[in-house]
Design a protein around this motif. Structure first.
Motif, PDB file in Angstrom:
ATOM      1  N   GLY A  90       0.816  -1.214   0.000  1.00 34.61           N
ATOM      2  CA  GLY A  90       0.000   0.000   0.000  1.00 34.61           C
ATOM      3  C   GLY A  90       0.843   1.254   0.000  1.00 34.61           C
ATOM      4  N   MET A  91       1.904   1.227   0.798  1.00 38.07           N
ATOM      5  CA  MET A  91       2.791   2.383   0.852  1.00 38.07           C
ATOM      6  C   MET A  91       3.515   2.580  -0.471  1.00 38.07           C
ATOM      7  SD  MET A  91       3.717   4.882   2.655  1.00 38.07           S
ATOM      8  CE  MET A  91       4.031   4.934   4.388  1.00 38.07           C
ATOM      9  N   LYS A  92       3.927   1.504  -1.129  1.00 40.66           N
ATOM     10  CA  LYS A  92       4.574   1.615  -2.439  1.00 40.66           C
ATOM     11  C   LYS A  92       3.633   2.243  -3.455  1.00 40.66           C
ATOM     12  CE  LYS A  92       8.001  -2.074  -2.228  1.00 40.66           C
ATOM     13  NZ  LYS A  92       8.416  -3.371  -2.775  1.00 40.66           N
ATOM     14  N   GLY A  93       2.365   1.867  -3.420  1.00 39.25           N
ATOM     15  CA  GLY A  93       1.394   2.445  -4.346  1.00 39.25           C
ATOM     16  C   GLY A  93       1.227   3.936  -4.133  1.00 39.25           C
ATOM     17  N   VAL A  94       1.151   4.330  -2.869  1.00 40.24           N
ATOM     18  CA  VAL A  94       1.014   5.760  -2.565  1.00 40.24           C
ATOM     19  C   VAL A  94       2.261   6.514  -3.007  1.00 40.24           C
ATOM     20  CG1 VAL A  94       0.870   7.428  -0.672  1.00 40.24           C
ATOM     21  CG2 VAL A  94      -0.600   5.419  -0.660  1.00 40.24           C
ATOM     22  N   LEU A  95       3.426   5.939  -2.711  1.00 36.78           N
ATOM     23  CA  LEU A  95       4.673   6.626  -3.044  1.00 36.78           C
ATOM     24  C   LEU A  95       4.890   6.727  -4.548  1.00 36.78           C
ATOM     25  CD1 LEU A  95       7.113   5.322  -0.314  1.00 36.78           C
ATOM     26  CD2 LEU A  95       6.022   7.558  -0.481  1.00 36.78           C
ATOM     27  N   ARG A  96       4.452   5.732  -5.315  1.00 32.54           N
ATOM     28  CA  ARG A  96       4.571   5.830  -6.780  1.00 32.54           C
ATOM     29  C   ARG A  96       3.796   7.024  -7.311  1.00 32.54           C
ATOM     30  NH1 ARG A  96       3.557  -0.026  -7.272  1.00 32.54           N
ATOM     31  NH2 ARG A  96       5.602  -0.972  -7.277  1.00 32.54           N
ATOM     32  N   ARG A  97       2.579   7.178  -6.821  1.00 35.84           N
ATOM     33  CA  ARG A  97       1.746   8.290  -7.269  1.00 35.84           C
ATOM     34  C   ARG A  97       2.338   9.623  -6.817  1.00 35.84           C
ATOM     35  NH1 ARG A  97      -3.180   8.890  -4.217  1.00 35.84           N
ATOM     36  NH2 ARG A  97      -2.676   6.744  -3.776  1.00 35.84           N
ATOM     37  N   VAL A  98       2.795   9.681  -5.572  1.00 33.88           N
ATOM     38  CA  VAL A  98       3.318  10.928  -5.027  1.00 33.88           C
ATOM     39  C   VAL A  98       4.617  11.328  -5.726  1.00 33.88           C
ATOM     40  CG1 VAL A  98       4.294  11.955  -2.938  1.00 33.88           C
ATOM     41  CG2 VAL A  98       2.156  10.713  -2.804  1.00 33.88           C
ATOM     42  N   VAL A  99       5.463  10.362  -6.051  1.00 33.22           N
ATOM     43  CA  VAL A  99       6.722  10.687  -6.734  1.00 33.22           C
ATOM     44  C   VAL A  99       6.441  11.302  -8.101  1.00 33.22           C
ATOM     45  CG1 VAL A  99       8.741   9.647  -7.837  1.00 33.22           C
ATOM     46  CG2 VAL A  99       8.192   9.087  -5.491  1.00 33.22           C
ATOM     47  N   ALA A 100       5.460  10.787  -8.809  1.00 30.96           N
ATOM     48  CA  ALA A 100       5.124  11.350 -10.123  1.00 30.96           C
ATOM     49  C   ALA A 100       4.636  12.795  -9.990  1.00 30.96           C
ATOM     50  CB  ALA A 100       4.068  10.490 -10.805  1.00 30.96           C
ATOM     51  N   VAL A 101       3.776  13.035  -9.029  1.00 30.15           N
ATOM     52  CA  VAL A 101       3.280  14.401  -8.814  1.00 30.15           C
ATOM     53  C   VAL A 101       4.414  15.307  -8.355  1.00 30.15           C
ATOM     54  CG1 VAL A 101       1.714  15.811  -7.417  1.00 30.15           C
ATOM     55  CG2 VAL A 101       0.935  13.626  -8.329  1.00 30.15           C
ATOM     56  N   ASN A 102       5.286  14.779  -7.498  1.00 33.72           N
ATOM     57  CA  ASN A 102       6.396  15.566  -6.975  1.00 33.72           C
ATOM     58  C   ASN A 102       7.342  16.008  -8.097  1.00 33.72           C
ATOM     59  OD1 ASN A 102       7.899  16.777  -4.969  1.00 33.72           O
ATOM     60  ND2 ASN A 102       9.104  14.948  -4.571  1.00 33.72           N
ATOM     61  N   LEU A 103       7.668  15.098  -9.003  1.00 37.47           N
ATOM     62  CA  LEU A 103       8.535  15.462 -10.123  1.00 37.47           C
ATOM     63  C   LEU A 103       7.882  16.523 -11.010  1.00 37.47           C
ATOM     64  CD1 LEU A 103       9.988  11.987 -11.138  1.00 37.47           C
ATOM     65  CD2 LEU A 103      11.218  13.908 -10.127  1.00 37.47           C
TER      66      LEU A 103
END
Length: 71
Positions: A38-51
């Motif tokens: 679950g945390m990996k899924g959240v972090l994948r989405r957040v990393v894309a938005v962050n970039l």
């Protein structure tokens, strides 16, 4: 060139808002106590938005500098 400065400033502010959203989203995910997947899924989405937010903020700052140099 004043319009370029204001457009660049707006882009920078939107980028900063995106960065703040990323910080809040990761904080909420940590407090939720998600499992590893679950945390990996959240972090994948957040990393894309962050970039994207960092790129938008950098382009906005570039536009402000260009407007100042040309104006």
């Amino acid at each position: 060139m004043a319009a370029l400065i204001w457009i660049g400033a707006a882009m920078t502010l939107v980028g900063l808002a995106g960065i703040v959203w990323c910080i809040i989203a990761v904080g909420r995910a940590r407090k939720a106590g998600l499992d590893e997947d679950g945390m990996k899924g959240v972090l994948r989405r957040v990393v894309a938005v962050n970039l994207g937010a960092f790129a938008l903020s950098a382009l906005g700052l570039g536009a402000v500098v260009a407007g100042l140099l040309l104006g």
